[in-house]
Scaffold this motif. Structure first.
Motif, PDB file in Angstrom:
ATOM      1  N   ALA A 281     127.262  21.627  12.934  1.00 53.78           N
ATOM      2  CA  ALA A 281     125.862  21.427  12.558  1.00 53.78           C
ATOM      3  C   ALA A 281     125.137  22.745  12.357  1.00 53.78           C
ATOM      4  O   ALA A 281     124.326  22.887  11.432  1.00 53.78           O
ATOM      5  CB  ALA A 281     125.160  20.590  13.628  1.00 53.78           C
ATOM      6  N   LEU A 282     125.425  23.722  13.206  1.00 53.49           N
ATOM      7  CA  LEU A 282     124.712  24.996  13.118  1.00 53.49           C
ATOM      8  C   LEU A 282     125.243  25.891  12.004  1.00 53.49           C
ATOM      9  O   LEU A 282     124.496  26.632  11.381  1.00 53.49           O
ATOM     10  CB  LEU A 282     124.790  25.732  14.457  1.00 53.49           C
ATOM     11  N   SER A 287     119.511  24.554   4.714  1.00 50.95           N
ATOM     12  CA  SER A 287     118.171  23.975   4.569  1.00 50.95           C
ATOM     13  C   SER A 287     118.138  22.772   3.623  1.00 50.95           C
ATOM     14  O   SER A 287     117.495  21.759   3.937  1.00 50.95           O
ATOM     15  CB  SER A 287     117.193  25.050   4.091  1.00 50.95           C
ATOM     16  N   PRO A 288     118.816  22.811   2.450  1.00 50.22           N
ATOM     17  CA  PRO A 288     118.812  21.617   1.589  1.00 50.22           C
ATOM     18  C   PRO A 288     119.414  20.399   2.277  1.00 50.22           C
ATOM     19  O   PRO A 288     118.954  19.277   2.079  1.00 50.22           O
ATOM     20  CB  PRO A 288     119.645  22.060   0.383  1.00 50.22           C
ATOM     21  N   ASP A 289     120.458  20.609   3.094  1.00 51.01           N
ATOM     22  CA  ASP A 289     121.069  19.488   3.812  1.00 51.01           C
ATOM     23  C   ASP A 289     120.076  18.875   4.787  1.00 51.01           C
ATOM     24  O   ASP A 289     119.942  17.651   4.881  1.00 51.01           O
ATOM     25  CB  ASP A 289     122.314  19.962   4.573  1.00 51.01           C
ATOM     26  N   VAL A 290     119.375  19.730   5.545  1.00 50.36           N
ATOM     27  CA  VAL A 290     118.400  19.232   6.523  1.00 50.36           C
ATOM     28  C   VAL A 290     117.296  18.454   5.812  1.00 50.36           C
ATOM     29  O   VAL A 290     116.868  17.388   6.272  1.00 50.36           O
ATOM     30  CB  VAL A 290     117.814  20.401   7.336  1.00 50.36           C
ATOM     31  N   MET A 291     116.828  18.962   4.676  1.00 55.10           N
ATOM     32  CA  MET A 291     115.793  18.261   3.924  1.00 55.10           C
ATOM     33  C   MET A 291     116.303  16.913   3.431  1.00 55.10           C
ATOM     34  O   MET A 291     115.576  15.913   3.451  1.00 55.10           O
ATOM     35  CB  MET A 291     115.319  19.118   2.757  1.00 55.10           C
ATOM     36  N   VAL A 313     111.770  25.001   7.323  1.00 53.68           N
ATOM     37  CA  VAL A 313     112.980  24.290   7.745  1.00 53.68           C
ATOM     38  C   VAL A 313     113.625  25.112   8.851  1.00 53.68           C
ATOM     39  O   VAL A 313     113.969  26.276   8.645  1.00 53.68           O
ATOM     40  CB  VAL A 313     113.963  24.100   6.570  1.00 53.68           C
ATOM     41  N   ILE A 314     113.777  24.500  10.029  1.00 58.37           N
ATOM     42  CA  ILE A 314     114.259  25.233  11.206  1.00 58.37           C
ATOM     43  C   ILE A 314     115.407  24.464  11.846  1.00 58.37           C
ATOM     44  O   ILE A 314     115.339  23.237  11.995  1.00 58.37           O
ATOM     45  CB  ILE A 314     113.126  25.425  12.242  1.00 58.37           C
ATOM     46  N   SER A 315     116.456  25.171  12.216  1.00 63.07           N
ATOM     47  CA  SER A 315     117.541  24.608  13.022  1.00 63.07           C
ATOM     48  C   SER A 315     117.699  25.473  14.263  1.00 63.07           C
ATOM     49  O   SER A 315     117.698  26.703  14.161  1.00 63.07           O
ATOM     50  CB  SER A 315     118.860  24.579  12.243  1.00 63.07           C
ATOM     51  N   ASP A 316     117.792  24.835  15.428  1.00 64.14           N
ATOM     52  CA  ASP A 316     117.947  25.619  16.646  1.00 64.14           C
ATOM     53  C   ASP A 316     118.804  24.887  17.659  1.00 64.14           C
ATOM     54  O   ASP A 316     119.048  23.677  17.548  1.00 64.14           O
ATOM     55  CB  ASP A 316     116.590  25.999  17.256  1.00 64.14           C
ATOM     56  N   LEU A 317     119.256  25.628  18.644  1.00 61.34           N
ATOM     57  CA  LEU A 317     120.112  25.115  19.712  1.00 61.34           C
ATOM     58  C   LEU A 317     119.431  25.398  21.036  1.00 61.34           C
ATOM     59  O   LEU A 317     118.908  26.494  21.260  1.00 61.34           O
ATOM     60  CB  LEU A 317     121.480  25.813  19.670  1.00 61.34           C
ATOM     61  N   LYS A 318     119.436  24.398  21.926  1.00 64.95           N
ATOM     62  CA  LYS A 318     118.759  24.572  23.203  1.00 64.95           C
ATOM     63  C   LYS A 318     119.471  23.779  24.293  1.00 64.95           C
ATOM     64  O   LYS A 318     119.903  22.648  24.064  1.00 64.95           O
ATOM     65  CB  LYS A 318     117.294  24.108  23.097  1.00 64.95           C
ATOM     66  N   ARG A 320     119.141  21.601  27.409  1.00 71.33           N
ATOM     67  CA  ARG A 320     118.153  20.763  28.052  1.00 71.33           C
ATOM     68  C   ARG A 320     118.796  20.031  29.224  1.00 71.33           C
ATOM     69  O   ARG A 320     120.028  19.939  29.291  1.00 71.33           O
ATOM     70  CB  ARG A 320     117.570  19.754  27.049  1.00 71.33           C
ATOM     71  N   PRO A 321     117.984  19.486  30.144  1.00 74.15           N
ATOM     72  CA  PRO A 321     118.576  18.785  31.295  1.00 74.15           C
ATOM     73  C   PRO A 321     119.517  17.659  30.884  1.00 74.15           C
ATOM     74  O   PRO A 321     120.524  17.409  31.561  1.00 74.15           O
ATOM     75  CB  PRO A 321     117.341  18.238  32.029  1.00 74.15           C
ATOM     76  N   GLU A 322     119.196  16.972  29.746  1.00 72.75           N
ATOM     77  CA  GLU A 322     120.051  15.863  29.345  1.00 72.75           C
ATOM     78  C   GLU A 322     121.276  16.309  28.554  1.00 72.75           C
ATOM     79  O   GLU A 322     122.129  15.495  28.222  1.00 72.75           O
ATOM     80  CB  GLU A 322     119.258  14.850  28.502  1.00 72.75           C
ATOM     81  N   GLY A 323     121.385  17.587  28.215  1.00 69.46           N
ATOM     82  CA  GLY A 323     122.560  18.061  27.507  1.00 69.46           C
ATOM     83  C   GLY A 323     122.227  19.180  26.539  1.00 69.46           C
ATOM     84  O   GLY A 323     121.099  19.672  26.485  1.00 69.46           O
ATOM     85  N   LEU A 324     123.225  19.578  25.753  1.00 68.71           N
ATOM     86  CA  LEU A 324     123.060  20.618  24.741  1.00 68.71           C
ATOM     87  C   LEU A 324     122.497  19.969  23.486  1.00 68.71           C
ATOM     88  O   LEU A 324     123.091  19.032  22.944  1.00 68.71           O
ATOM     89  CB  LEU A 324     124.417  21.272  24.457  1.00 68.71           C
ATOM     90  N   ARG A 325     121.369  20.460  23.008  1.00 72.72           N
ATOM     91  CA  ARG A 325     120.660  19.811  21.917  1.00 72.72           C
ATOM     92  C   ARG A 325     120.606  20.679  20.673  1.00 72.72           C
ATOM     93  O   ARG A 325     120.313  21.875  20.738  1.00 72.72           O
ATOM     94  CB  ARG A 325     119.235  19.503  22.354  1.00 72.72           C
ATOM     95  N   VAL A 326     120.921  20.069  19.524  1.00 73.45           N
ATOM     96  CA  VAL A 326     120.741  20.700  18.215  1.00 73.45           C
ATOM     97  C   VAL A 326     119.572  20.002  17.539  1.00 73.45           C
ATOM     98  O   VAL A 326     119.517  18.765  17.493  1.00 73.45           O
ATOM     99  CB  VAL A 326     122.004  20.573  17.348  1.00 73.45           C
ATOM    100  N   LYS A 327     118.634  20.781  17.013  1.00 70.12           N
ATOM    101  CA  LYS A 327     117.446  20.199  16.401  1.00 70.12           C
ATOM    102  C   LYS A 327     117.191  20.830  15.041  1.00 70.12           C
ATOM    103  O   LYS A 327     117.240  22.045  14.890  1.00 70.12           O
ATOM    104  CB  LYS A 327     116.219  20.416  17.311  1.00 70.12           C
ATOM    105  N   HIS A 328     116.923  19.981  14.056  1.00 71.72           N
ATOM    106  CA  HIS A 328     116.558  20.423  12.714  1.00 71.72           C
ATOM    107  C   HIS A 328     115.159  19.876  12.410  1.00 71.72           C
ATOM    108  O   HIS A 328     114.918  18.678  12.561  1.00 71.72           O
ATOM    109  CB  HIS A 328     117.537  19.897  11.667  1.00 71.72           C
ATOM    110  N   SER A 329     114.248  20.737  11.980  1.00 72.19           N
ATOM    111  CA  SER A 329     112.858  20.332  11.744  1.00 72.19           C
ATOM    112  C   SER A 329     112.426  20.669  10.321  1.00 72.19           C
ATOM    113  O   SER A 329     112.792  21.714   9.782  1.00 72.19           O
ATOM    114  CB  SER A 329     111.910  21.045  12.722  1.00 72.19           C
ATOM    115  N   VAL A 330     111.636  19.773   9.735  1.00 72.15           N
ATOM    116  CA  VAL A 330     111.022  20.005   8.424  1.00 72.15           C
ATOM    117  C   VAL A 330     109.581  19.521   8.501  1.00 72.15           C
ATOM    118  O   VAL A 330     109.321  18.322   8.616  1.00 72.15           O
ATOM    119  CB  VAL A 330     111.754  19.250   7.291  1.00 72.15           C
ATOM    120  N   ASN A 331     108.652  20.458   8.490  1.00 75.04           N
ATOM    121  CA  ASN A 331     107.227  20.127   8.421  1.00 75.04           C
ATOM    122  C   ASN A 331     106.779  19.097   9.462  1.00 75.04           C
ATOM    123  O   ASN A 331     106.090  18.126   9.144  1.00 75.04           O
ATOM    124  CB  ASN A 331     106.872  19.616   7.015  1.00 75.04           C
ATOM    125  N   GLY A 332     107.170  19.294  10.688  1.00 80.52           N
ATOM    126  CA  GLY A 332     106.690  18.423  11.759  1.00 80.52           C
ATOM    127  C   GLY A 332     107.570  17.247  12.086  1.00 80.52           C
ATOM    128  O   GLY A 332     107.437  16.657  13.163  1.00 80.52           O
TER     129      GLY A 332
END
Length: 532
Positions: A281-282, A287-291, A313-318, A320-332
């Motif tokens: 995922a990372l 960016s076109p894929d996330v959109m 368009v943002i992708s990040d890794l974090k 978290r208590p519930e596990g390893l999270r991958v997040k992709h964001s587009v305009n909110g």
């Protein structure tokens, strides 16, 4: 247990690869934040008309509002006292109200009704009286300020754990936060289904198909009835406040989370797969894929983000208590992937800005009018459409993940395409993914924007030769791409879409090309670490 793609919404490619590891799939709303507003009172002129209807002068607004606020708080505190439930003021915003409510419910054995009321001083939009030096008049101004908010936490007979947040100053906005998984637990209790629940997910369900049907039944909720009942309990003065202008609370969904939970048979099955999903995922989703995942159109001519797009368009890794999270964001809006409770893979779409999606409906105020594609509204009446677009986003994401991994070594899996083949008496050369020409070809045909609608000769030409040539050069390039398509089809990586001029990657082709390109992009340090 055989898992159906039709009933779960999980793409066949993903089920074909990993279905044997799954015991079930649950797709539905997770957290939902609903907002009730007296919309007309957000206009200062209407608010002044409201005071006029109440026979209150603008200069007396503060005294009038304080009286209502005092009565609202007194009613809430009386309800808590009658039920024998605690009322606590929380001075720190970092205090988790939900965790505190769960703790109180657990230690005091609260299984139904009011758990507690928490009060907190928080930001809001509210009214103040301001003077105008030029006109020498005073008027009402709607501005950011702070006021006391009351959080009513309930163990609701239908919704499970939920809360109602009441603003104690004009215009008395109400927020209701509920969880679709908590509600599903109540539904399964009534249906007699066995399950094991941890936090807000289920690690085992006796009948996933029936549980999924219960989740989908939530989309047909009579929201005015359900929310009106909660409003009566937490905000008993609402009818009196609404009476002067004969208005009612208008309900919208300010934020929704729609989760697709894939229940793995055991933690080890997910633990062996998840790191590779995160890596894919990372490193692979551009960016076109996330959109595309989140429903944005990406021009097929060049496959890049549209030049007029001004968002982020943002992708990040974090962690978290519930596990390893991958997040992709587009305009909110966003789509996330994380492992929950060791054995649940969750894909979750969060929608905060509905205007980025469309719904086929008539114009507002004209229910019998002509239908057309219009902006999706925040109204609870269109929550069913939020579920549709969110489920589609999760499905596209899983489709892209389906090509991530194969437990066969890359060299063994790709050996066939690195050898010459004979098809219908004709010999086709081997592919050389390490050489620049073939690597460029494989990169062009595997771009995310071609995954659904396929690709055409001119699409690949624009990838291989970005600068448009003369007519003669374009004809030669088109012929060259046709030969390359024939080569990929001979190796079973590409197939033609019947009745069209489009081509699409086969499932095997997407898996092999993903593996080849990932291996080609990995550096020596990464490969050495993996080998160790």
């Amino acid at each position: 247990t055989e898992i159906s793609s039709t009933s779960t919404g999980v793409p066949p490619a993903f089920l074909h690869r990993f279905g044997h590891c799954l015991t079930g799939v649950l797709s539905g709303f997770d957290r939902v934040r609903l907002r009730g507003t007296l919309r007309h009172l957000f206009q200062p002129t209407v608010m002044e008309a409201y005071l006029n209807a109440c026979h209150v002068l603008i200069k007396d607004f503060g005294t009038f509002a304080q009286g209502l606020t005092a009565r609202l708080k007194a009613a809430a505190y009386a309800t808590a006292e009658q039920a024998g439930r605690p009322v606590r003021y929380l001075a720190h915003s970092q205090t988790s109200k939900e965790d505190l409510a769960r703790q109180i419910a657990r230690t005091e054995g609260v299984t139904s009704g009011l758990i507690a009321i928490f009060s907190a001083l928080e930001n809001c939009l509210s009214y103040s009286v301001r003077g105008d030096r030029q006109t020498k008049h005073i008027h009402l101004v709607l501005e950011p300020r702070k006021c006391l908010h009351l959080y009513h936490y309930f163990q609701h007979e239908e919704l499970g754990l939920c809360h109602v947040r009441v603003q104690t100053w004009f215009p008395f906005t109400v927020d209701i936060c509920l969880n679709g998984r908590e509600r599903l637990a109540r539904q399964m209790d009534q249906a007699g289904l066995a399950y094991r629940q941890r936090d807000n997910c289920f690690v085992a369900v006796s009948d996933p198909v029936q549980a999924q049907a219960l989740l989908e039944a939530q989309h047909r909720t009579d929201w005015p009835r359900l929310l009106g009942g909660l409003l009566d309990q937490a905000h008993p003065l609402h009818a009196e406040i609404c009476r002067p202008l004969a208005q009612t609370y208008y309900w919208t969904a300010s934020a929704t989370e729609y989760a697709t939970d894939l229940l793995f048979r055991d933690p080890s099955s997910l633990a062996g797969l998840y790191p590779r999903l995160v890596h894919h995922a990372l490193r692979t989703f551009a960016s076109p894929d996330v959109m595309r995942f989140l429903g944005h159109k990406v021009p097929t001519t060049h496959g890049r983000v549209h030049g007029q797009f001004t968002g982020e368009v943002i992708s990040d890794l974090k962690h978290r208590p519930e596990g390893l999270r991958v997040k992709h964001s587009v305009n909110g809006n966003s789509i996330k992937m994380y492992d929950k409770e060791g054995s649940v893979l969750r894909i979750e779409t969060t929608i905060n800005r509905t205007e980025q999606f469309k719904v086929y409906r008539p114009k507002q105020g004209d229910p019998n009018g002509k239908k057309s594609w219009r902006d999706l509204q925040r109204s609870v009446g269109e929550l069913w459409r939020r579920a549709e677009v969110s489920a589609a986003a999760n499905r596209r994401y899983l489709e892209a993940l389906a090509s991530v991994t194969h437990q066969t070594p890359v060299g063994q899996a790709c050996a066939a395409v690195c050898r010459a083949v004979v098809r219908e008496g004709r010999r086709f050369r081997a592919l050389n993914p390490w050489g620049d020409p073939d690597a460029a070809l494989l990169t062009a045909v595997s771009r995310g924007e071609y995954a659904i609608n396929g690709l055409r000769n001119r699409d690949v030409r624009r990838q291989l030769w970005p600068k448009v040539g003369t007519d003669q050069q374009e004809r030669r390039r088109a012929a060259a791409v046709t030969r390359l398509f024939r080569l990929l089809r001979a190796h079973r990586l590409l197939r033609k879409v019947s009745g069209t001029h489009r081509y699409i990657l086969t499932n095997t082709g997407r898996q092999l090309i993903t593996a080849l390109l990932a291996a080609r992009q990995a550096d020596v340090e990464q490969l050495t670490a993996l080998a160790a």
